[in-house]
Motif scaffolding. Structure first.
Motif, PDB file in Angstrom:
ATOM      1  N   PRO A 343       0.568  -1.583  -0.507  1.00  9.23           N
ATOM      2  CA  PRO A 343      -0.076   0.007   0.084  1.00  9.23           C
ATOM      3  C   PRO A 343       0.849   1.662   0.161  1.00  9.23           C
ATOM      4  O   PRO A 343       0.477   2.673  -0.397  1.00  9.23           O
ATOM      5  CB  PRO A 343      -0.909  -0.377   1.679  1.00  9.23           C
ATOM      6  CG  PRO A 343      -0.990  -1.433   1.747  1.00  9.23           C
ATOM      7  CD  PRO A 343       0.670  -2.492   1.202  1.00  9.23           C
ATOM      8  N   ALA A 344       1.797   1.444   0.667  1.00 10.51           N
ATOM      9  CA  ALA A 344       3.242   2.758   0.855  1.00 10.51           C
ATOM     10  C   ALA A 344       3.888   1.893  -0.565  1.00 10.51           C
ATOM     11  O   ALA A 344       4.491   1.741  -1.128  1.00 10.51           O
ATOM     12  CB  ALA A 344       4.041   1.976   1.685  1.00 10.51           C
ATOM     13  N   ALA A 345       4.260   3.297  -1.058  1.00 13.67           N
ATOM     14  CA  ALA A 345       5.042   4.249  -1.964  1.00 13.67           C
ATOM     15  C   ALA A 345       7.040   3.175  -1.815  1.00 13.67           C
ATOM     16  O   ALA A 345       7.050   3.962  -0.912  1.00 13.67           O
ATOM     17  CB  ALA A 345       4.784   5.219  -2.129  1.00 13.67           C
ATOM     18  N   LEU A 346       7.395   2.950  -2.935  1.00 13.35           N
ATOM     19  CA  LEU A 346       8.340   3.284  -3.237  1.00 13.35           C
ATOM     20  C   LEU A 346       9.029   4.432  -1.851  1.00 13.35           C
ATOM     21  O   LEU A 346       8.792   5.271  -2.131  1.00 13.35           O
ATOM     22  CB  LEU A 346       9.579   3.225  -4.123  1.00 13.35           C
ATOM     23  CG  LEU A 346       9.408   2.053  -5.097  1.00 13.35           C
ATOM     24  CD1 LEU A 346      10.148   1.267  -6.074  1.00 13.35           C
ATOM     25  CD2 LEU A 346       9.812   0.414  -4.423  1.00 13.35           C
ATOM     26  N   HIS A 347      10.137   3.967  -0.815  1.00 11.64           N
ATOM     27  CA  HIS A 347      11.032   5.089  -0.584  1.00 11.64           C
ATOM     28  C   HIS A 347      10.206   5.738   0.767  1.00 11.64           C
ATOM     29  O   HIS A 347      10.145   6.376   1.202  1.00 11.64           O
ATOM     30  CB  HIS A 347      11.512   6.442  -1.862  1.00 11.64           C
ATOM     31  CG  HIS A 347      12.517   6.710  -2.657  1.00 11.64           C
ATOM     32  ND1 HIS A 347      13.443   7.330  -3.209  1.00 11.64           N
ATOM     33  CD2 HIS A 347      13.298   5.058  -2.579  1.00 11.64           C
ATOM     34  CE1 HIS A 347      14.444   6.403  -4.139  1.00 11.64           C
ATOM     35  NE2 HIS A 347      13.812   5.406  -3.880  1.00 11.64           N
ATOM     36  N   SER A 348       8.707   5.426   0.838  1.00 14.48           N
ATOM     37  CA  SER A 348       8.056   5.528   1.660  1.00 14.48           C
ATOM     38  C   SER A 348       8.726   4.453   3.359  1.00 14.48           C
ATOM     39  O   SER A 348       8.793   3.251   2.961  1.00 14.48           O
ATOM     40  CB  SER A 348       6.772   5.629   1.373  1.00 14.48           C
ATOM     41  OG  SER A 348       5.886   4.725   3.173  1.00 14.48           O
ATOM     42  N   GLN A 350       7.064   3.875   5.383  1.00 13.12           N
ATOM     43  CA  GLN A 350       5.803   2.188   5.507  1.00 13.12           C
ATOM     44  C   GLN A 350       5.966   1.405   3.816  1.00 13.12           C
ATOM     45  O   GLN A 350       4.941   0.387   4.005  1.00 13.12           O
ATOM     46  CB  GLN A 350       4.512   2.864   5.815  1.00 13.12           C
ATOM     47  CG  GLN A 350       4.526   3.930   7.037  1.00 13.12           C
ATOM     48  CD  GLN A 350       3.636   4.138   7.448  1.00 13.12           C
ATOM     49  OE1 GLN A 350       2.210   3.124   7.009  1.00 13.12           O
ATOM     50  NE2 GLN A 350       2.832   5.157   7.541  1.00 13.12           N
ATOM     51  N   MET A 351       7.410   1.584   3.755  1.00 15.01           N
ATOM     52  CA  MET A 351       6.984   0.683   2.382  1.00 15.01           C
ATOM     53  C   MET A 351       7.087  -0.952   2.936  1.00 15.01           C
ATOM     54  O   MET A 351       7.889  -1.033   3.696  1.00 15.01           O
ATOM     55  CB  MET A 351       7.810   0.455   1.289  1.00 15.01           C
ATOM     56  CG  MET A 351       8.426   0.456   0.377  1.00 15.01           C
ATOM     57  SD  MET A 351       7.581  -1.128  -0.738  1.00 15.01           S
ATOM     58  CE  MET A 351       9.285  -1.553  -0.245  1.00 15.01           C
ATOM     59  N   ASN A 352       5.936  -1.631   2.607  1.00 15.11           N
ATOM     60  CA  ASN A 352       5.906  -2.978   2.653  1.00 15.11           C
ATOM     61  C   ASN A 352       5.492  -4.258   1.827  1.00 15.11           C
ATOM     62  O   ASN A 352       4.477  -4.548   1.754  1.00 15.11           O
ATOM     63  CB  ASN A 352       4.584  -3.171   4.581  1.00 15.11           C
ATOM     64  CG  ASN A 352       4.835  -4.312   5.025  1.00 15.11           C
ATOM     65  OD1 ASN A 352       5.616  -5.207   5.153  1.00 15.11           O
ATOM     66  ND2 ASN A 352       4.064  -4.146   5.996  1.00 15.11           N
ATOM     67  N   PRO A 353       6.264  -4.772   1.670  1.00 17.37           N
ATOM     68  CA  PRO A 353       5.965  -5.473   0.833  1.00 17.37           C
ATOM     69  C   PRO A 353       5.402  -7.246   0.552  1.00 17.37           C
ATOM     70  O   PRO A 353       5.666  -7.285   2.147  1.00 17.37           O
ATOM     71  CB  PRO A 353       7.370  -5.974   0.069  1.00 17.37           C
ATOM     72  CG  PRO A 353       8.816  -5.043   0.606  1.00 17.37           C
ATOM     73  CD  PRO A 353       7.964  -4.428   1.353  1.00 17.37           C
ATOM     74  N   ASN A 354       4.287  -7.627  -0.042  1.00 14.26           N
ATOM     75  CA  ASN A 354       3.587  -9.027   0.234  1.00 14.26           C
ATOM     76  C   ASN A 354       4.938 -10.260  -0.106  1.00 14.26           C
ATOM     77  O   ASN A 354       5.274  -9.510  -1.605  1.00 14.26           O
ATOM     78  CB  ASN A 354       2.231  -9.045  -0.751  1.00 14.26           C
ATOM     79  CG  ASN A 354       2.173 -10.415  -0.762  1.00 14.26           C
ATOM     80  OD1 ASN A 354       2.819 -10.870  -0.229  1.00 14.26           O
ATOM     81  ND2 ASN A 354       0.802 -10.461  -1.730  1.00 14.26           N
ATOM     82  N   GLU A 355       5.527 -10.746   1.143  1.00 13.43           N
ATOM     83  CA  GLU A 355       6.934 -11.390   0.815  1.00 13.43           C
ATOM     84  C   GLU A 355       6.426 -12.846  -0.258  1.00 13.43           C
ATOM     85  O   GLU A 355       7.273 -13.567  -0.750  1.00 13.43           O
ATOM     86  CB  GLU A 355       7.339 -11.863   2.105  1.00 13.43           C
ATOM     87  CG  GLU A 355       7.939 -10.560   2.794  1.00 13.43           C
ATOM     88  CD  GLU A 355       7.414 -11.330   4.071  1.00 13.43           C
ATOM     89  OE1 GLU A 355       8.899 -10.659   5.001  1.00 13.43           O
ATOM     90  OE2 GLU A 355       7.022 -12.556   4.647  1.00 13.43           O
ATOM     91  N   GLY A 356       4.872 -13.204  -0.201  1.00 11.81           N
ATOM     92  CA  GLY A 356       4.245 -13.692  -1.581  1.00 11.81           C
ATOM     93  C   GLY A 356       5.419 -14.145  -2.840  1.00 11.81           C
ATOM     94  O   GLY A 356       5.319 -14.716  -3.995  1.00 11.81           O
ATOM     95  N   ALA A 357       5.839 -12.446  -2.999  1.00 13.78           N
ATOM     96  CA  ALA A 357       6.725 -12.465  -4.179  1.00 13.78           C
ATOM     97  C   ALA A 357       7.896 -12.797  -4.832  1.00 13.78           C
ATOM     98  O   ALA A 357       8.394 -12.782  -5.524  1.00 13.78           O
ATOM     99  CB  ALA A 357       6.374 -10.830  -4.858  1.00 13.78           C
TER     100      ALA A 357
END
Ligand SMILES: CC(=O)N[C@@H](CCC[C@H](N)C(=O)O)C(=O)O
Length: 377
Positions: A343-348, A350-357
Motif C-alpha cells: 500500500p505504501a510507495a517506494l522510498h516511503s 512504510q513500504m511493506n512488500p507482500n513476501e509472496g513475491a
C-alpha cells in the motif's frame, strides 16, 4: 532449500547506505558460499562491497548476467513490523527483496552447470553513488563481463504475479543538484543591512517549477523535484546560507540536458537578482535512462507471457532512475518491474512488500534464466 522469507527479513534488519554495505556483503557471502560449496564450475570475487559469482558454462557462446542492487536508503522505518530496521536506514526501495530473489535464482541455477557462462552481480550503491557505473568503469567485471544483462525492480502498485516491462525506455535518466545560496547574515529587524539567502532560495524553488510547466515540451516528460532544503538558525536572524538538494529527470538525454541548462540558468538569474553567491553542483553520476534492448525485451516478454502464473504487462516508462541504465548503455539487456503489492510507495517509511513475491519471482524468473543459460531440464 533457502528459506526466502527468513533471508529477506534478516537482510531487512541490516540496511546500509551505498558503498558501506559491509554487514550485507558478509551475510550474502555466507549464503553464497553455502550455495556454491563443492561446485568447481563456480567462482566468486568481490569488488568493494559488491560480489560477483561466475558460473563457467559447459559449452559457452556467451555470458548471461543477472544483477541485483544491495544498498538501502537513509529512511527511519515506520512499518511497525517485528523485523523492522532500527539503525536509521531502511530497505524502502525493496533491495532486500531484490537480493533475496537473486540468491534464490542462484541456488536454482547453480544446481546444474549451464551451457552458457552466467554471472550473478550483487551491486552496491544503486541509490547514491551509481555503483554499476563505478564497477563498469573500474573494470570490475574483467573477463566476466556479460553479453546480456537482466535485472528487476519491485513495484508496490502492481500485484504479486505481475511482471511489467516494455521494449523501449523503462526508467528516466536523472541528475542530482546541490545548490547553496550565500548571502549576508544580520538582525531580523535590519533586513536592509543583510542579504537574505533564505528568501533567494525560496524564489528559486518557486521559479524552477516553471521549467516543466513553461520550458520543456509537454510531450517530452521531465521532472524537477527538490526534496531537501536547509537555511538559517532561528526566527530573528537573517540566514546567511540556504541549501537546496534536488533531482531532475527525463526520458531522453536531450530533455535531461535542456532541463539541466534551465536549472542552472534560473540559479544564475536568482544569484544576480538577489546579489547572492552560488555554489552549484550537478551530479550526473551514471543514472542514464534505462533503455531495454528491443529484441531481448520481446523475447523476455514472449517467454513470460506463456507462463501460466505470470501476468505480463506491457508498461509505460516511469520517471524513477536506476544506475542499471548505465550498464544497459554498455551491455544489451532488459529490466522489468516485479509486483509486490505494497500500500505504501517506494522510498516511503512504510513500504511493506507482500513476501509472496519472493517465491513467485524465484520460480518464474529461474525458468527464464534456465532457458537463457541452457540449463532447462
Ligand atoms: C527506483 C528508484 O527509486 N531509484 C532511485 C535512484 C536514485 C538516483 C539518484 N540518486 C537521483 O536522485 O537522481 C530514484 O530516485 O528514482
Amino acid at each position: 532449500m533457502l528459506n526466502l522469507v527468513e533471508i529477506r527479513r534478516q537482510l531487512h534488519q541490516i540496511p546500509e547506505i551505498g558503498l558501506q554495505e559491509f554487514k550485507t556483503q558478509s551475510f550474502l557471502l555466507k549464503i553464497i558460499h553455502e550455495i556454491i560449496d563443492g561446485k568447481d564450475y563456480i567462482e566468486l570475487k568481490t569488488w568493494r562491497t559488491g560480489i560477483l559469482v561466475y558460473l563457467h558454462g559447459q559449452a559457452p557462446v556467451k555470458t548471461i548476467g543477472w544483477r541485483t542492487d544491495i544498498d538501502a536508503l537513509p529512511v527511519e522505518e515506520k512499518t511497525g513490523l517485528s523485523f523492522a530496521s532500527t539503525n536509521g536506514c531502511m530497505h524502502a526501495c525493496g533491495h532486500d527483496i531484490h537480493m533475496t530473489v537473486a540468491l534464490g535464482l542462484l541456488e536454482k541455477i547453480a544446481l546444474n552447470q549451464p551451457n552458457e557462462n552466467m554471472l550473478f552481480l550483487f551491486q552496491p550503491a544503486e541509490e547514491n553513488e551509481a555503483g554499476g557505473k563505478l564497477m563498469y568503469d573500474e573494470d570490475a567485471f574483467g573477463e566476466w563481463k556479460p553479453d546480456e544483462f537482466y535485472g528487476l525492480h519491485v513495484r508496490p502498485d502492481l500485484k504479486v504475479g505481475d511482471i511489467a516491462t516494455n521494449n523501449h525506455t523503462l526508467f528516466a535518466g536523472t541528475c542530482e543538484i546541490e545548490l547553496t545560496f550565500k548571502g549576508k547574515s544580520g538582525h531580523a529587524a535590519f533586513p536592509h543591512e543583510a542579504n537574505d539567502a533564505l528568501v533567494a532560495a525560496a524564489y528559486y524553488i518557486t521559479q524552477v517549477q516553471t521549467i516543466v510547466s513553461r520550458n520543456t515540451d509537454p510531450l517530452g516528460s521531465a521532472v524537477v523535484t527538490f526534496g531537501e532544503m536547509h537555511a538559517g538558525t532561528t526566527n530573528n536572524i537573517i540566514a546567511e546560507t540556504a541549501y537546496v538538494h534536488g533531482t531532475i529527470r527525463a526520458l531522453t538525454l536531450d530533455v535531461l540536458e535542456f532541463t539541466k541548462k534551465r536549472v542552472i540558468e534560473i540559479a544564475e538569474g536568482i544569484g544576480k537578482s538577489f546579489n547572492v553567491e552560488l555554489d552549484l553542483k550537478i551530479i550526473q553520476g551514471g543514472y542514464l535512462p534505462v533503455e531495454n534492448n528491443p529484441q531481448l525485451a520481446d523475447e523476455l516478454m514472449d517467454f513470460f507471457e506463456k507462463l501460466p502464473d505470470v501476468n505480463l504487462i506491457n508498461i509505460d516508462p516511469a520517471m524513477t532512475g536506476e544506475d542499471f541504465g548505465y550498464l544497459l548503455s554498455k551491455i544489451s539487456g532488459v529490466m522489468f518491474w516485479l509486483g509486490i503489492d505494497s500500500p505504501a510507495a517506494l522510498h516511503s517509511n512504510q513500504m511493506n512488500p507482500n513476501e509472496g513475491a519472493l517465491k513467485f519471482a524465484v520460480e518464474n524468473i529461474s525458468k527464464f534464466l534456465e532457458m537463457k543459460g541452457g540449463t532447462e531440464h
